[in-house]
Write an enzyme that holds these catalytic residues in place. Structure first.
Site, PDB file in Angstrom:
ATOM      1  N   SER A 249      90.275 105.634 -27.179  1.00  0.00           N
ATOM      2  CA  SER A 249      89.530 105.694 -25.924  1.00  0.00           C
ATOM      3  C   SER A 249      89.245 107.125 -25.514  1.00  0.00           C
ATOM      4  O   SER A 249      89.708 108.077 -26.130  1.00  0.00           O
ATOM      5  CB  SER A 249      90.304 104.981 -24.810  1.00  0.00           C
ATOM      6  OG  SER A 249      91.219 105.866 -24.213  1.00  0.00           O
ATOM      7  N   GLY A 250      88.484 107.238 -24.422  1.00  0.00           N
ATOM      8  CA  GLY A 250      88.082 108.547 -23.916  1.00  0.00           C
ATOM      9  C   GLY A 250      89.072 109.113 -22.915  1.00  0.00           C
ATOM     10  O   GLY A 250      88.837 110.185 -22.356  1.00  0.00           O
ATOM     11  N   ASP A 251      90.163 108.393 -22.673  1.00  0.00           N
ATOM     12  CA  ASP A 251      91.154 108.931 -21.722  1.00  0.00           C
ATOM     13  C   ASP A 251      92.537 108.483 -22.199  1.00  0.00           C
ATOM     14  O   ASP A 251      92.687 108.067 -23.336  1.00  0.00           O
ATOM     15  CB  ASP A 251      90.819 108.464 -20.297  1.00  0.00           C
ATOM     16  CG  ASP A 251      91.253 109.477 -19.241  1.00  0.00           C
ATOM     17  OD1 ASP A 251      92.364 110.028 -19.386  1.00  0.00           O
ATOM     18  OD2 ASP A 251      90.508 109.711 -18.276  1.00  0.00           O
ATOM     19  N   ASP A 252      93.542 108.560 -21.315  1.00  0.00           N
ATOM     20  CA  ASP A 252      94.907 108.239 -21.733  1.00  0.00           C
ATOM     21  C   ASP A 252      95.014 106.793 -22.235  1.00  0.00           C
ATOM     22  O   ASP A 252      94.336 105.906 -21.730  1.00  0.00           O
ATOM     23  CB  ASP A 252      95.862 108.411 -20.547  1.00  0.00           C
ATOM     24  CG  ASP A 252      95.727 109.777 -19.894  1.00  0.00           C
ATOM     25  OD1 ASP A 252      95.611 110.783 -20.612  1.00  0.00           O
ATOM     26  OD2 ASP A 252      95.710 109.828 -18.646  1.00  0.00           O
ATOM     27  N   SER A 283      93.278 109.369 -28.966  1.00  0.00           N
ATOM     28  CA  SER A 283      92.621 109.861 -27.763  1.00  0.00           C
ATOM     29  C   SER A 283      92.678 111.381 -27.816  1.00  0.00           C
ATOM     30  O   SER A 283      93.607 111.991 -27.293  1.00  0.00           O
ATOM     31  CB  SER A 283      93.349 109.321 -26.533  1.00  0.00           C
ATOM     32  OG  SER A 283      92.737 109.797 -25.366  1.00  0.00           O
TER      33      SER A 283
END
Ligand SMILES: *[C@@H]1O[C@H](CO)[C@@H](O)[C@H](O)[C@H]1NC(C)=O
Ligand SMILES: *[C@@H]1O[C@H](CO)[C@@H](O)[C@H](O)[C@H]1NC(C)=O
Ligand SMILES: *[C@@H]1O[C@H](CO)[C@@H](O)[C@H](O)[C@H]1NC(C)=O
Ligand SMILES: *[C@@H]1O[C@H](CO)[C@@H](O)[C@H](O)[C@H]1NC(C)=O
Length: 293
Positions: A249-252, A283
């Site tokens: 994903s693009g975050d945590d 990530s």
């Protein structure tokens, strides 16, 4: 940071083993598929799986109809193979949502399909904009005994249009999540693939008694540059087990939360007794497990 008694069990860390056993012994195993007294398919409520027809009414009508079984053996809503376009809909208690492996629930990109609800009390305001927030694709509040599962069926958030609005500052309200369950106990989210969420993916928030949340066998996929596509965010939750999940994903990937800023401190509900096992996370610019408030 609020007080966050956190228990992260990693393979081979025997020091936490006995405490882990204590933490998990309260967990219930759910009979996701066969335990409900009544089952219905979303097609019985007029849903069309052509990827174009809006099924928001069909999903909500189905759940509203099945809610009569909440105190009478429970119910299951089956989503057969197809591409089922829908806006946000709400769940009921003693309820299973089951997706066939070739079922895709496609999130509508039409804002009018997303009711606007109040900011969370422990956040005080929306995260993307000051005011309210769009209700999540699959939303439930004040429920007990909910299973969202499938034979690796898919929730597709079609997030691109939301990400663009976020980058251009064109959002009217805070973006929706794919799954949010508030003030609820006995929750299982398993065996599903979640792709391209507009924002966070899985957000259990606030306990009533002890929560008992299992998130297992979930694949979460989003471009690594997509904004705020957090994987799983246990937020003011107690007794949560996250295992066998694969997240790009693009975050945590996992974020342990207890609200936000002074609002979270004022609300004062920590996340407690959390187990994270066998998590695979890709990530590049964010955390595998983040602790935030
Ligand atoms: C989820 O998948 C696992 C592994 O394939 C299986 O053992 C389990 O029964 C499945 N759970 C549900 C609720 O379908
Ligand atoms: C879903 O629940 C939210 C919050 O309780 C409520 O505002 C909304 O009206 C509900 N939607 C439907 C279709 O019942
Ligand atoms: C849901 O539960 C919370 C916490 O117990 C309570 O404050 C709220 O009023 C309840 N909401 C509804 C719609 O019952
Ligand atoms: C579920 O589907 C995803 C996406 O196609 C795939 O990567 C994953 O391996 C599948 N999981 C299982 C248990 O089959």
């Amino acid at each position: 940071m609020l007080l966050l008694p956190l228990l992260v069990a990693l393979p081979g860390l025997n020091v936490v083993e006995s405490r882990k056993t204590l933490a998990v012994e309260h967990y219930v195993e759910y009979c996701a598929v066969s335990c409900r007294a009544y089952s219905a398919s979303v097609t019985e409520f007029g849903a069309v799986g052509d990827g174009q027809t809006s099924n928001t009414r069909a999903f909500q009508t189905a759940v509203d109809h099945l809610s009569q079984y909440s105190s009478n053996g429970g119910s299951q809503l089956y989503v057969p193979p197809g591409r089922w376009l829908t806006g946000s809909f709400n769940l009921t208690s003693h309820f299973t949502l089951f997706l066939h492996k070739d079922a895709v629930i496609l999130a509508s990109q039409d804002e009018s399909e997303w009711p606007v609800i109040e900011p969370l009390p422990s956040y005080g305001r929306g995260r993307d904009t000051q005011g309210g927030r769009y209700s999540s694709l699959i939303f439930g509040t004040n429920l007990t005994d909910i299973v969202i599962t499938g034979d690796n069926g898919t929730l597709d958030g079609q997030g691109e249009v939301w990400w663009q609005k976020f980058h251009k500052g064109e959002l009217s309200y805070t973006r929706p999540y794919l799954i949010e369950i508030m003030h609820s106990d006995d929750i299982q989210i398993s065996n599903l693939t979640l792709v391209n969420s507009p924002s966070w993916n899985v957000h259990p928030v606030y306990k009533i008694e002890c929560n008992n949340i299992v998130v297992r066998g979930i694949t979460i996929l989003a471009p690594v540059n997509s904004p705020n596509t957090d994987g799983i965010n246990p937020d003011s939750c107690t007794n949560t087990r996250i295992e066998d999940c694969y997240i790009v994903s693009g975050d945590d990937c996992v974020v342990v939360k207890s609200g936000w800023d002074e609002y979270g401190i004022a609300y004062g509900m920590p996340t407690k007794q959390l187990v994270v096992k066998r998590l695979t996370c890709i990530s590049p610019t964010s955390a595998v497990i983040a602790l935030e408030d």
